[in-house]
Design a protein around this motif. Sequence first.
Motif, mmCIF file in Angstrom:
data_model
loop_
_atom_site.group_PDB
_atom_site.id
_atom_site.type_symbol
_atom_site.label_atom_id
_atom_site.label_comp_id
_atom_site.label_asym_id
_atom_site.label_seq_id
_atom_site.Cartn_x
_atom_site.Cartn_y
_atom_site.Cartn_z
ATOM 1 N N GLU A 43 0.808 -1.230 0.000
ATOM 2 C CA GLU A 43 0.000 0.000 0.000
ATOM 3 C C GLU A 43 0.838 1.276 0.000
ATOM 4 O O GLU A 43 0.314 2.364 0.169
ATOM 5 N N LYS A 44 2.148 1.150 -0.180
ATOM 6 C CA LYS A 44 3.007 2.333 -0.212
ATOM 7 C C LYS A 44 3.223 2.780 -1.651
ATOM 8 O O LYS A 44 3.277 1.975 -2.579
ATOM 9 N N LEU A 45 3.375 4.084 -1.806
ATOM 10 C CA LEU A 45 3.590 4.684 -3.112
ATOM 11 C C LEU A 45 4.979 4.327 -3.628
ATOM 12 O O LEU A 45 5.973 4.490 -2.917
ATOM 13 N N LYS A 46 5.032 3.829 -4.862
ATOM 14 C CA LYS A 46 6.299 3.433 -5.474
ATOM 15 C C LYS A 46 6.772 4.430 -6.529
ATOM 16 O O LYS A 46 7.930 4.439 -6.897
ATOM 17 N N GLY A 47 5.863 5.235 -7.041
ATOM 18 C CA GLY A 47 6.200 6.184 -8.088
ATOM 19 C C GLY A 47 4.946 6.662 -8.777
ATOM 20 O O GLY A 47 3.838 6.426 -8.312
ATOM 21 N N GLY A 76 13.292 5.193 -8.520
ATOM 22 C CA GLY A 76 13.729 5.708 -7.230
ATOM 23 C C GLY A 76 12.565 6.009 -6.305
ATOM 24 O O GLY A 76 11.461 5.506 -6.469
ATOM 25 N N GLU A 77 12.820 6.847 -5.330
ATOM 26 C CA GLU A 77 11.789 7.214 -4.370
ATOM 27 C C GLU A 77 10.854 8.255 -4.970
ATOM 28 O O GLU A 77 11.298 9.202 -5.606
ATOM 29 N N ALA A 78 9.575 8.078 -4.755
ATOM 30 C CA ALA A 78 8.580 9.003 -5.300
ATOM 31 C C ALA A 78 8.676 10.349 -4.597
ATOM 32 O O ALA A 78 8.857 10.424 -3.384
ATOM 33 N N VAL A 79 8.566 11.420 -5.369
ATOM 34 C CA VAL A 79 8.514 12.773 -4.814
ATOM 35 C C VAL A 79 7.072 13.023 -4.404
ATOM 36 O O VAL A 79 6.158 12.880 -5.219
ATOM 37 N N THR A 80 6.853 13.370 -3.135
ATOM 38 C CA THR A 80 5.504 13.580 -2.617
ATOM 39 C C THR A 80 5.427 14.882 -1.843
ATOM 40 O O THR A 80 6.445 15.542 -1.599
ATOM 41 N N ILE A 81 4.225 15.213 -1.449
ATOM 42 C CA ILE A 81 3.967 16.373 -0.601
ATOM 43 C C ILE A 81 3.013 15.922 0.499
ATOM 44 O O ILE A 81 2.161 15.060 0.254
ATOM 45 N N ILE A 105 0.341 12.786 0.381
ATOM 46 C CA ILE A 105 0.232 11.720 1.363
ATOM 47 C C ILE A 105 -0.109 12.286 2.733
ATOM 48 O O ILE A 105 0.218 13.418 3.052
ATOM 49 N N ASP A 106 -0.819 11.473 3.487
ATOM 50 C CA ASP A 106 -1.130 11.786 4.875
ATOM 51 C C ASP A 106 -0.568 10.620 5.673
ATOM 52 O O ASP A 106 -1.113 9.520 5.620
ATOM 53 N N GLY A 107 0.568 10.833 6.316
ATOM 54 C CA GLY A 107 1.318 9.718 6.893
ATOM 55 C C GLY A 107 1.957 8.961 5.753
ATOM 56 O O GLY A 107 2.767 9.509 5.021
ATOM 57 N N HIS A 108 1.546 7.710 5.559
ATOM 58 C CA HIS A 108 2.025 6.926 4.417
ATOM 59 C C HIS A 108 0.896 6.617 3.445
ATOM 60 O O HIS A 108 1.072 5.856 2.498
ATOM 61 N N THR A 109 -0.265 7.228 3.660
ATOM 62 C CA THR A 109 -1.437 6.937 2.851
ATOM 63 C C THR A 109 -1.606 7.980 1.751
ATOM 64 O O THR A 109 -1.605 9.180 2.020
ATOM 65 N N LEU A 110 -1.765 7.516 0.530
ATOM 66 C CA LEU A 110 -2.029 8.402 -0.594
ATOM 67 C C LEU A 110 -3.451 8.943 -0.471
ATOM 68 O O LEU A 110 -4.399 8.165 -0.362
ATOM 69 N N VAL A 111 -3.590 10.277 -0.463
ATOM 70 C CA VAL A 111 -4.924 10.871 -0.322
ATOM 71 C C VAL A 111 -5.320 11.729 -1.523
ATOM 72 O O VAL A 111 -6.474 12.151 -1.629
ATOM 73 N N GLY A 112 -4.390 11.989 -2.435
ATOM 74 C CA GLY A 112 -4.727 12.796 -3.600
ATOM 75 C C GLY A 112 -3.511 13.116 -4.444
ATOM 76 O O GLY A 112 -2.416 12.611 -4.201
#
Length: 138
Positions: A43-47, A76-81, A105-112
């Motif tokens: 459930e973690k974002l990979k890219g 590599g690691e996904a760029v997030t906010i 992301i909110d914590g490790h959860t993709l929210v938008g």
Amino acid sequence: MTKARDIMTADATCIGANETVLEAAKKMAQLKVGSLPICGTDEKLKGVLTDRDIVVKVLAAGKDPAAVKAGDLAQGEAVTIGADDDAAEILRTMGAHQVRRLPVIDGHTLVGIVALADVARALPDTKVGDLLEAISQN
């Protein structure tokens, strides 16, 4: 103060890392979007997979989109906010990484997803112009 959660497009749909690029393309067409976050079985974002990635890295390279996994294109690691990061951080992150879309992301959860179009609708023209210049340098 404008935060990522205020301007993001909520309910981002993931493509599984083990799903094929062909499945991703069909999902993009169905949702009328140009990119999908790639999520792993954990459930973690990979890219993020874009329509351009499909064209350049799969089709133009002569690969079979029904055989290539979406996760194979994650780099590599996904760029997030963070969901509670402010507009200045969105602009800085997009500019520094020269990206037009940021998973939120909110914590490790993709929210938008915050896309350049979301930023353009929410922020003053001068800030958007500066961002366009920063992400268009290459």
